[in-house]
Design a protein around this motif. Structure first.
Motif, mmCIF file in Angstrom:
data_model
loop_
_atom_site.group_PDB
_atom_site.id
_atom_site.type_symbol
_atom_site.label_atom_id
_atom_site.label_comp_id
_atom_site.label_asym_id
_atom_site.label_seq_id
_atom_site.Cartn_x
_atom_site.Cartn_y
_atom_site.Cartn_z
ATOM 1 N N ASP A 131 70.016 -41.170 20.261
ATOM 2 C CA ASP A 131 69.077 -41.982 21.029
ATOM 3 C C ASP A 131 68.410 -41.165 22.134
ATOM 4 O OD1 ASP A 131 69.624 -44.332 19.600
ATOM 5 O OD2 ASP A 131 71.257 -44.881 20.959
ATOM 6 N N LEU A 132 69.077 -40.129 22.574
ATOM 7 C CA LEU A 132 68.563 -39.290 23.656
ATOM 8 C C LEU A 132 68.028 -37.972 23.110
ATOM 9 C CD1 LEU A 132 71.366 -39.982 26.265
ATOM 10 C CD2 LEU A 132 69.114 -41.032 26.119
ATOM 11 N N ASP A 133 67.517 -38.016 21.897
ATOM 12 C CA ASP A 133 66.974 -36.828 21.241
ATOM 13 C C ASP A 133 65.956 -36.144 22.148
ATOM 14 O OD1 ASP A 133 66.609 -35.006 19.128
ATOM 15 O OD2 ASP A 133 64.787 -36.073 18.518
ATOM 16 N N GLY A 134 66.159 -34.879 22.384
ATOM 17 C CA GLY A 134 65.242 -34.109 23.214
ATOM 18 C C GLY A 134 65.642 -34.046 24.677
ATOM 19 N N ALA A 135 66.633 -34.837 25.088
ATOM 20 C CA ALA A 135 67.065 -34.800 26.491
ATOM 21 C C ALA A 135 67.639 -33.429 26.806
ATOM 22 C CB ALA A 135 68.101 -35.888 26.762
ATOM 23 N N GLN A 136 67.371 -32.983 28.023
ATOM 24 C CA GLN A 136 67.875 -31.690 28.468
ATOM 25 C C GLN A 136 68.554 -31.845 29.818
ATOM 26 O OE1 GLN A 136 64.283 -29.233 28.330
ATOM 27 N NE2 GLN A 136 65.009 -28.381 26.387
ATOM 28 N N ILE A 137 69.439 -30.909 30.122
ATOM 29 C CA ILE A 137 70.150 -30.910 31.398
ATOM 30 C C ILE A 137 69.981 -29.529 32.019
ATOM 31 C CG2 ILE A 137 72.376 -30.263 30.390
ATOM 32 C CD1 ILE A 137 73.579 -32.414 32.416
ATOM 33 N N ASN A 138 69.917 -29.496 33.357
ATOM 34 C CA ASN A 138 69.731 -28.199 34.004
ATOM 35 C C ASN A 138 71.054 -27.445 34.079
ATOM 36 O OD1 ASN A 138 70.963 -29.580 36.140
ATOM 37 N ND2 ASN A 138 69.571 -28.763 37.683
ATOM 38 N N GLN A 139 70.971 -26.208 34.566
ATOM 39 C CA GLN A 139 72.102 -25.293 34.533
ATOM 40 C C GLN A 139 73.316 -25.775 35.329
ATOM 41 O OE1 GLN A 139 69.199 -24.751 36.035
ATOM 42 N NE2 GLN A 139 69.602 -24.167 38.154
ATOM 43 N N ASN A 140 73.137 -26.587 36.346
ATOM 44 C CA ASN A 140 74.294 -27.035 37.113
ATOM 45 C C ASN A 140 74.609 -28.522 36.936
ATOM 46 O OD1 ASN A 140 72.159 -27.993 38.566
ATOM 47 N ND2 ASN A 140 72.559 -26.784 40.409
ATOM 48 N N LYS A 145 66.348 -34.114 32.017
ATOM 49 C CA LYS A 145 64.934 -34.269 31.672
ATOM 50 C C LYS A 145 64.832 -34.994 30.344
ATOM 51 C CE LYS A 145 62.737 -30.362 31.288
ATOM 52 N NZ LYS A 145 61.858 -29.179 31.305
ATOM 53 N N GLN A 146 64.067 -36.088 30.342
ATOM 54 C CA GLN A 146 63.788 -36.826 29.110
ATOM 55 C C GLN A 146 62.333 -36.539 28.751
ATOM 56 O OE1 GLN A 146 66.063 -38.498 27.270
ATOM 57 N NE2 GLN A 146 64.499 -38.817 25.746
ATOM 58 N N PRO A 147 62.090 -36.037 27.545
ATOM 59 C CA PRO A 147 60.713 -35.676 27.180
ATOM 60 C C PRO A 147 59.800 -36.892 27.051
ATOM 61 C CG PRO A 147 62.127 -35.539 25.252
ATOM 62 C CD PRO A 147 63.026 -35.828 26.444
ATOM 63 N N ALA A 148 58.523 -36.622 27.118
ATOM 64 C CA ALA A 148 57.522 -37.677 26.924
ATOM 65 C C ALA A 148 57.675 -38.252 25.524
ATOM 66 C CB ALA A 148 56.126 -37.099 27.102
ATOM 67 N N ASN A 149 57.350 -39.533 25.399
ATOM 68 C CA ASN A 149 57.385 -40.197 24.106
ATOM 69 C C ASN A 149 56.026 -40.850 23.892
ATOM 70 O OD1 ASN A 149 57.659 -42.026 21.968
ATOM 71 N ND2 ASN A 149 59.807 -42.417 22.437
ATOM 72 N N ASP A 150 55.183 -40.191 23.112
ATOM 73 C CA ASP A 150 53.830 -40.697 22.892
ATOM 74 C C ASP A 150 53.826 -42.055 22.205
ATOM 75 O OD1 ASP A 150 52.730 -38.487 24.112
ATOM 76 O OD2 ASP A 150 52.536 -37.369 22.232
ATOM 77 N N ASP A 151 54.826 -42.332 21.342
ATOM 78 C CA ASP A 151 54.884 -43.617 20.643
ATOM 79 C C ASP A 151 55.073 -44.780 21.612
ATOM 80 O OD1 ASP A 151 54.609 -42.309 18.228
ATOM 81 O OD2 ASP A 151 56.759 -42.271 17.811
ATOM 82 N N GLU A 152 55.743 -44.535 22.733
ATOM 83 C CA GLU A 152 56.017 -45.589 23.705
ATOM 84 C C GLU A 152 55.218 -45.416 24.991
ATOM 85 O OE1 GLU A 152 60.222 -45.916 24.325
ATOM 86 O OE2 GLU A 152 60.647 -46.009 22.187
ATOM 87 N N ASP A 153 54.272 -44.480 25.001
ATOM 88 C CA ASP A 153 53.460 -44.204 26.199
ATOM 89 C C ASP A 153 54.322 -43.886 27.417
ATOM 90 O OD1 ASP A 153 50.876 -44.229 25.284
ATOM 91 O OD2 ASP A 153 50.577 -46.370 25.646
ATOM 92 N N SER A 154 55.433 -43.218 27.209
ATOM 93 C CA SER A 154 56.262 -42.843 28.360
ATOM 94 C C SER A 154 56.169 -41.337 28.565
ATOM 95 C CB SER A 154 57.713 -43.287 28.162
ATOM 96 O OG SER A 154 58.290 -42.623 27.070
#
Length: 162
Positions: A131-140, A145-154
């Motif tokens: 469900d969180l496909d593409g989510a990233q976390i910083n080094q610490n 970060k959740q990427p933009a989702n063009d299908d949902e205009d987010s």
């Protein structure tokens, strides 16, 4: 005025964004829900002018993520949205805008500031790693970060761990 209402509503629900960081973070894909267990918060502001009325949307989103395993857990939270309207014709449009954001739907008006505020609960629901496909976390582990989702205009959103 019908076009105005449609534009305001479209803007209100699509106007999500967050301030980007300064680029100093190193981002890696989230590979386990256990990496992002906790409370996360993001805020954003977006402004647009429609038919001479400026609409400023301020939003605050809080997510609480739990994990029962690396790939399954729950997510819940809250979202507080304030829309402030201004412009030369705001006194003419204000009564109409109040009809579009009624107290019966949880909106609280501020007639002096020409704004409406709503706080909504995001009910707890099951979440999987996919469900969180593409989510990233910083080094610490302090930013997600959740990427933009063009299908949902987010747009891309950056959450800060609380």
């Amino acid at each position: 005025t019908c076009l105005f209402a449609v534009l305001v509503l479209t803007f209100a629900f699509a106007a999500c964004g967050s301030d980007d960081d300064d680029g100093a973070d190193t981002w890696k894909n989230v590979t386990s829900l256990q990496q992002i267990v906790g409370t996360w918060k993001t805020t954003y502001t977006q402004t647009e002018t429609v038919q001479g009325i400026t609409i400023k949307v301020d939003a605050e989103v809080t997510l609480v993520i739990t994990a029962s395993s690396a790939t399954a857990g729950t997510m819940s939270g809250t979202m507080k949205t304030t829309m402030t309207f201004s412009g030369d014709n705001i006194n003419t449009y204000w009564p109409y805008l109040l009809e579009q954001y009624p107290a019966s739907e949880g909106w609280t008006p501020n007639n002096t500031a020409h704004s409406v505020t709503q706080t909504e609960s995001i009910p707890s629901e099951s979440v999987t790693l996919s469900d969180l496909d593409g989510a990233q976390i910083n080094q610490n582990g302090t930013k997600m970060k959740q990427p933009a989702n063009d299908d949902e205009d987010s747009p891309e959103m950056i959450f800060i761990k609380q």
